[in-house]
Design a protein around this motif. Structure first.
Motif, mmCIF file in Angstrom:
data_model
loop_
_atom_site.group_PDB
_atom_site.id
_atom_site.type_symbol
_atom_site.label_atom_id
_atom_site.label_comp_id
_atom_site.label_asym_id
_atom_site.label_seq_id
_atom_site.Cartn_x
_atom_site.Cartn_y
_atom_site.Cartn_z
ATOM 1 N N THR A 11 0.785 -1.181 0.025
ATOM 2 C CA THR A 11 0.170 0.156 -0.002
ATOM 3 C C THR A 11 0.952 1.190 0.055
ATOM 4 N N GLU A 12 2.118 1.192 -0.184
ATOM 5 C CA GLU A 12 2.872 2.358 -0.111
ATOM 6 C C GLU A 12 2.905 3.140 -1.330
ATOM 7 N N HIS A 13 2.018 2.561 -2.344
ATOM 8 C CA HIS A 13 1.784 3.614 -3.549
ATOM 9 C C HIS A 13 0.793 4.583 -3.122
ATOM 10 N N LEU A 14 0.132 4.543 -2.100
ATOM 11 C CA LEU A 14 -0.901 5.690 -1.745
ATOM 12 C C LEU A 14 -0.212 6.605 -0.859
ATOM 13 N N VAL A 15 1.083 6.572 -0.711
ATOM 14 C CA VAL A 15 1.827 7.805 -0.259
ATOM 15 C C VAL A 15 2.589 8.617 -0.929
ATOM 16 N N LEU A 16 2.070 10.027 -1.160
ATOM 17 C CA LEU A 16 2.694 11.025 -2.174
ATOM 18 C C LEU A 16 3.046 12.100 -1.543
ATOM 19 N N ALA A 22 0.770 8.451 5.097
ATOM 20 C CA ALA A 22 0.129 7.094 5.184
ATOM 21 C C ALA A 22 -1.032 7.193 5.963
ATOM 22 N N GLU A 23 -0.874 7.717 7.200
ATOM 23 C CA GLU A 23 -2.401 8.129 8.047
ATOM 24 C C GLU A 23 -3.384 8.804 7.381
ATOM 25 N N GLN A 24 -3.059 9.818 6.493
ATOM 26 C CA GLN A 24 -4.047 10.412 5.450
ATOM 27 C C GLN A 24 -4.623 9.628 4.478
ATOM 28 N N GLY A 330 -12.077 9.047 -4.041
ATOM 29 C CA GLY A 330 -11.916 7.976 -4.984
ATOM 30 C C GLY A 330 -10.967 8.148 -6.109
ATOM 31 N N SER A 331 -11.440 9.398 -6.683
ATOM 32 C CA SER A 331 -10.512 10.079 -7.855
ATOM 33 C C SER A 331 -9.108 10.162 -7.319
ATOM 34 N N LEU A 332 -9.220 10.923 -5.979
ATOM 35 C CA LEU A 332 -7.797 11.199 -5.652
ATOM 36 C C LEU A 332 -6.890 10.031 -5.380
ATOM 37 N N LEU A 333 -7.504 8.883 -4.499
ATOM 38 C CA LEU A 333 -6.792 7.604 -4.445
ATOM 39 C C LEU A 333 -6.297 7.044 -5.742
ATOM 40 N N LEU A 334 -7.046 6.776 -6.958
ATOM 41 C CA LEU A 334 -6.773 6.149 -8.082
ATOM 42 C C LEU A 334 -5.646 7.243 -8.606
ATOM 43 N N ALA A 335 -5.695 8.533 -8.619
ATOM 44 C CA ALA A 335 -4.319 9.127 -9.391
ATOM 45 C C ALA A 335 -3.348 8.875 -8.508
ATOM 46 N N ALA A 337 -2.432 6.487 -6.629
ATOM 47 C CA ALA A 337 -2.053 4.905 -6.943
ATOM 48 C C ALA A 337 -1.321 4.873 -8.196
ATOM 49 N N ALA A 338 -1.759 5.552 -9.261
ATOM 50 C CA ALA A 338 -1.040 5.589 -10.446
ATOM 51 C C ALA A 338 0.133 6.195 -10.549
ATOM 52 N N LEU A 339 0.180 7.185 -10.075
ATOM 53 C CA LEU A 339 1.745 7.697 -9.597
ATOM 54 C C LEU A 339 2.517 7.025 -8.759
ATOM 55 N N GLY A 340 1.965 6.261 -7.833
ATOM 56 C CA GLY A 340 2.892 5.419 -6.935
ATOM 57 C C GLY A 340 3.104 4.065 -7.409
#
Length: 364
Positions: A11-16, A22-24, A330-335, A337-340
């Motif tokens: 799940t580290e791809h959701l940290v940007l 990670a907490e956010q 959801g759109s934010l998490l997907l964007a 995730a792509a960058l991550g």
């Protein structure tokens, strides 16, 4: 407040940096899960409506976060409540399938679950899930393609039964671009199942050509930023053409430090459009610009991890409307995730494992 997040994989791809810690990220995922009903439905927020497109986007975000069981329940909700003609209604009150509030059937809404199903399969490798969802995807694509017009574009909806149920011949560039993406995902599912669909290939080729070369076949919605970037996000416009398209109207739609306008000339930036533009930029290979866009909408984040739909930045400045939507989060998490580098998300929005070369031979 620290929110526990059960990690079910990487799940580290959701940290940007500058976008999510990670907490956010954990708070945002928990916020979507808190809205999801026990039956799997994901409305915009509790008490508002569910539409199939945004329901699917929120489910994809849950898969990107490793919440695969919750995402699967969302897709199973769609399969259970599909209409006999392969469609879904445009809106259901609070995700209650027995309380549709808009019985129009929009082609874009009905096609998009194919994107989510393919994303879930890539995230999980669950063949049983793919087999279970295939009849639903097949029926939905059949409904959509029955509204394809001779020029390749897709009529945007069929009217509600109480209004006569007629097919609407007008086509929307944003909707057709999204349908093009969904058709390619549906074709990928068909290929994975070894059930080729040559008619879908022809339909996708004609649709992609219309999006790329025939703007006159669509209603003029050029004031809307979605019509600007969606041909790129949907994968119909790529390479140098994509870059030229985005650069041509960048200054019109992008408000530095605040995000992306929804519609000109209104001084209103929205989280969903900003995140989708970031996804389109990432798909073009412009991750730096994508990151800047995502960093610019931090002001939309609310306490608890969800995001305001938009912000009016002139006059009486305010978050507007006063709603925290699952699809914006959801759109934010997907964007992110792509960058991550999340493999399923990059494959779906980057075009990996999606069919290419679908344009008719006469038009290549």
């Amino acid at each position: 407040m620290t929110v526990p997040w059960r990690r079910r994989g990487r799940t580290e791809h959701l940290v940007l940096p500058g976008v999510l810690t990670a907490e956010q990220a954990a708070e945002t995922v928990a916020g979507i899960l808190a809205v999801q009903r026990e039956d799997g439905a994901i409305p915009w927020f509790r008490g508002h409506h569910l539409d199939p497109w945004d329901h699917t986007e929120a489910a994809m975000a849950l898969d990107a976060a490793g919440e695969h069981d919750a995402a699967a329940r969302a897709y199973e909700w769609l399969a259970r409540h599909q209409n006999e003609d392969g469609s879904w209604y445009a809106a259901y009150h609070d995700g209650d399938a027995g309380r549709p509030t808009d019985r129009g059937r929009e082609t874009n809404f009905c096609a998009y679950p194919a994107v989510g199903v393919w994303h879930h399969y890539l995230a999980t490798g669950d063949d049983v899930f793919l087999d279970r969802m295939w009849p639903s995807v097949h029926a939905a694509i059949g409904f959509v393609l029955r509204l394809q017009l001779p020029g390749g574009q897709i009529g945007w909806k069929r009217e509600a039964p109480e209004d006569g149920g007629a097919a609407v011949d007008d086509a929307l560039l944003t909707g057709s671009s999204s349908v093009y993406h969904a058709l390619r995902c549906a074709l990928a599912i068909a290929e994975e199942r070894e059930e080729p669909q040559p008619d879908w290939e022809l339909a996708a080729g004609a649709l992609g050509h219309a999006v790329r070369r025939h703007p006159e076949r669509f209603l003029d919605k050029s004031r809307y930023s979605m019509d600007w970037y969606y041909p790129v996000l949907g994968g119909a416009v790529t390479g140098d053409e994509a870059k030229a398209r985005i650069d041509a109207r960048w200054d019109a739609f992008v408000v530095p430090g605040l995000g992306v306008r929804c519609v000109l000339p209104n001084p209103w930036v929205t989280g969903g459009e900003s995140c989708e533009l970031a996804l389109a930029l990432w798909a073009m290979g412009e991750s730096d610009r994508a990151l800047e866009i995502l960093q610019s909408i931090g002001h939309l984040r609310a306490e608890g991890g969800m995001y305001w739909t938009g912000y009016v930045y002139e006059g009486e400045r305010a978050m507007w409307p006063e709603e925290l939507t699952t699809w914006t989060a959801g759109s934010l998490l997907l964007a992110v995730a792509a960058l991550g580098g999340d493999e399923a998300t990059t494959a779906v929005f980057g075009g990996e494992r999606l069919p290419r070369g679908l344009e008719p031979e006469c038009c290549r």
